[in-house]
Design an enzyme around this catalytic site. Structure first.
Site, PDB file in Angstrom:
ATOM      1  N   ASP A 269       0.877  -1.169   0.000  1.00 52.89           N
ATOM      2  CA  ASP A 269       0.000   0.000   0.000  1.00 52.89           C
ATOM      3  C   ASP A 269       0.920   1.226   0.000  1.00 52.89           C
ATOM      4  O   ASP A 269       2.135   1.114   0.189  1.00 52.89           O
ATOM      5  CB  ASP A 269      -0.885  -0.031   1.248  1.00 52.89           C
TER       6      ASP A 269
ATOM      7  N   ASP B  52      -0.278   5.179   1.074  1.00 51.79           N
ATOM      8  CA  ASP B  52      -0.613   6.114   2.158  1.00 51.79           C
ATOM      9  C   ASP B  52      -0.744   5.385   3.498  1.00 51.79           C
ATOM     10  O   ASP B  52      -1.534   4.454   3.641  1.00 51.79           O
ATOM     11  CB  ASP B  52      -1.925   6.838   1.839  1.00 51.79           C
TER      12      ASP B  52
END
Length: 227
Positions: A9, A11
């Protein structure tokens, strides 16, 4: 199935952009005398839909000052622009989170491909990856611009696995958010949860492994755990 790739991922997992995202809205809310709490905000973690902070602000203001609520509706574009500028300001100096660079280096040395799968825009994600000089570490970057539905839908992870030419079960996902964990599960990927500054304040769905940070593991340890 042995780990054949890592899917990161972005953020909250690689860079703490989640704290600026929430803080910038909390500052806007405070200007109007109301509060945005992390539990209301949690629906947006890892996703680009599910919670509209401006609409929520209006709903809170309608209860106490309907005229002010109407003004906030009329000034929506201005408020959104101010909030984005503040988020960018708060995010500007954020570094890679602990353990990210080391894990990428280990993967590179082992010839293990890495990908990014993010609900944010390509401009946002690639801009950060280039700025932090890790763009070259990824075989592919999949963003909201590449799929019909972002997390918690599985599309981002399925697309990343397809681009890597691997089955989802061979791609270990590293995630910090509830929506991201749900998306990895739906895609059929094993998933490690690494709660961030914001996501550790809310309940997370079950993951195959939970770590306090990527600095608390290594590629060898992950391969042993999932191999």
């Amino acid at each position: 199935m042995p780990i054949r790739a890592l899917i990161f991922d972005f953020d909250g997992l690689m860079v703490d952009t989640e704290t600026p995202a929430l803080q910038s809205w909390q500052e806007i809310y405070a200007e109007y005398g109301v509060t945005l709490n992390v539990h209301d905000w949690a629906a947006t973690l890892g996703a680009n839909a599910g919670f509209d902070a401006h609409t929520h602000l209006v709903s809170l203001l309608r209860e106490r000052d309907p005229l002010l609520a109407e003004r906030v509706i009329a000034e929506r574009d201005t408020i959104l622009a101010r909030r984005q500028a503040r988020k960018d300001e708060l995010s500007a100096d954020q570094p890679l989170l602990p353990g990210v660079a080391e894990l990428l280096a280990e993967a590179r040395a082992a010839g293990l491909p890495c990908a990014v799968a993010s609900s944010s825009s390509r401009r946002w994600v690639e801009g950060w990856l280039r700025r932090l000089e890790v763009y070259h570490a990824f075989a592919t970057v999949v963003t909201a611009d590449d799929v019909v539905a972002t997390k918690p839908a599985p599309d981002l992870f399925l697309t990343a696995a397809a681009r890597l030419g691997l089955p989802p079960a061979g791609c270990l996902v590293l995630e910090d958010s509830p929506n991201g964990i749900r998306a990895a599960r739906a895609a059929g990927c094993p998933v490690v949860a690494i709660p961030g500054a914001i996501s550790r304040q809310v309940p997370l769905p079950p993951a195959d492994l939970t770590l306090p940070s990527l600095a608390h593991t290594s590629l060898a340890a992950l391969r042993q755990r999932f191999g």
